[in-house]
Motif scaffolding. Structure first.
Motif, PDB file in Angstrom:
ATOM      1  N   GLY A 247     -11.435  10.134   3.480  1.00  0.00           N
ATOM      2  CA  GLY A 247     -10.248  10.873   3.869  1.00  0.00           C
ATOM      3  C   GLY A 247      -9.058  10.544   3.006  1.00  0.00           C
ATOM      4  O   GLY A 247      -9.184  10.140   1.856  1.00  0.00           O
ATOM      5  N   LEU A 248      -7.925  10.675   3.609  1.00  0.00           N
ATOM      6  CA  LEU A 248      -6.645  10.543   2.933  1.00  0.00           C
ATOM      7  C   LEU A 248      -5.925   9.325   3.499  1.00  0.00           C
ATOM      8  O   LEU A 248      -5.591   9.288   4.679  1.00  0.00           O
ATOM      9  N   PHE A 249      -5.718   8.298   2.662  1.00  0.00           N
ATOM     10  CA  PHE A 249      -5.003   7.097   3.079  1.00  0.00           C
ATOM     11  C   PHE A 249      -3.537   7.276   2.735  1.00  0.00           C
ATOM     12  O   PHE A 249      -3.179   7.478   1.574  1.00  0.00           O
TER      13      PHE A 249
ATOM     14  N   LYS B 171      -2.469   3.780  12.109  1.00  0.00           N
ATOM     15  CA  LYS B 171      -3.669   4.329  11.466  1.00  0.00           C
ATOM     16  C   LYS B 171      -3.217   5.177  10.285  1.00  0.00           C
ATOM     17  O   LYS B 171      -2.696   6.263  10.448  1.00  0.00           O
ATOM     18  N   LYS B 172      -3.469   4.657   9.104  1.00  0.00           N
ATOM     19  CA  LYS B 172      -2.994   5.308   7.889  1.00  0.00           C
ATOM     20  C   LYS B 172      -4.059   6.185   7.229  1.00  0.00           C
ATOM     21  O   LYS B 172      -3.752   6.967   6.348  1.00  0.00           O
ATOM     22  N   LEU B 173      -5.316   6.043   7.645  1.00  0.00           N
ATOM     23  CA  LEU B 173      -6.398   6.842   7.071  1.00  0.00           C
ATOM     24  C   LEU B 173      -6.633   8.062   7.950  1.00  0.00           C
ATOM     25  O   LEU B 173      -6.960   7.945   9.127  1.00  0.00           O
TER      26      LEU B 173
ATOM     27  N   ASN C 176       0.823  -1.209   0.000  1.00  0.00           N
ATOM     28  CA  ASN C 176       0.000   0.000   0.000  1.00  0.00           C
ATOM     29  C   ASN C 176       0.860   1.263   0.000  1.00  0.00           C
ATOM     30  O   ASN C 176       0.500   2.264   0.603  1.00  0.00           O
ATOM     31  N   PHE C 177       1.993   1.214  -0.662  1.00  0.00           N
ATOM     32  CA  PHE C 177       2.908   2.353  -0.718  1.00  0.00           C
ATOM     33  C   PHE C 177       2.345   3.376  -1.704  1.00  0.00           C
ATOM     34  O   PHE C 177       2.792   3.485  -2.844  1.00  0.00           O
ATOM     35  N   GLN C 178       1.313   4.081  -1.238  1.00  0.00           N
ATOM     36  CA  GLN C 178       0.620   5.038  -2.096  1.00  0.00           C
ATOM     37  C   GLN C 178      -0.187   6.003  -1.248  1.00  0.00           C
ATOM     38  O   GLN C 178      -0.359   5.803  -0.056  1.00  0.00           O
TER      39      GLN C 178
END
Length: 135
Positions: free
Chosen positions: A43-45, A53-55, A34-36
């Motif tokens: 929201g923003l991931f 928590k990446k989101l 998920n390197f993006q």
């Protein structure tokens, strides 16, 4: 003063443990599927960061800006409710989370140099969507 055998062995063990921890972090980063950066209605991931928590929800974002850190442009995302984003952090992740909080007043400091899009396209897209979705 010459080092004692105990001190040499202790430092050797600490060095091995630190090396294993670094290898683990690097392996996680390299194998990260998920390197993006993904933008949607929620929201923003941020798959680029090492936080649990990446989101980041649009409603939590208070400010977005660009800064230079040692000549490299970064996106800084300020959020309210920082405790929510830091509650599951442990170990080295907690250390990085807290050190970024102290230095930048937010844990979300994003270096986008590894992405295929240019910096201006990424930050403009994030800001446009934040303004569109924020409450």
């Amino acid at each position: 003063m010459l080092p004692t055998e105990t001190r040499v062995i202790s430092l050797g063990i600490i060095g091995i443990l630190a090396s294993l921890a670094l290898i683990s972090i690097l392996t996680k980063s390299i194998l990260n599927k998920n390197f993006q950066i993904k933008i949607d209605n929620s929201g923003l991931f941020l798959g680029l960061i090492q936080h649990s928590k990446k989101l980041i929800y649009w409603k939590d974002i208070t400010k977005i800006e660009s800064i230079n850190i040692e000549g490299i442009r970064h996106i800084i995302i300020y959020v309210k409710n920082v405790e929510y984003y830091g509650e599951n952090e442990k170990g080295i992740q907690k250390y990085f989370f807290n050190s970024k909080m102290k230095k930048y007043k937010t844990p979300f400091v994003i270096n986008v140099t590894a992405l295929s899009e240019n910096f201006d396209t990424i930050i403009n897209s994030i800001i446009t969507n934040w303004k569109k979705y924020k409450e």
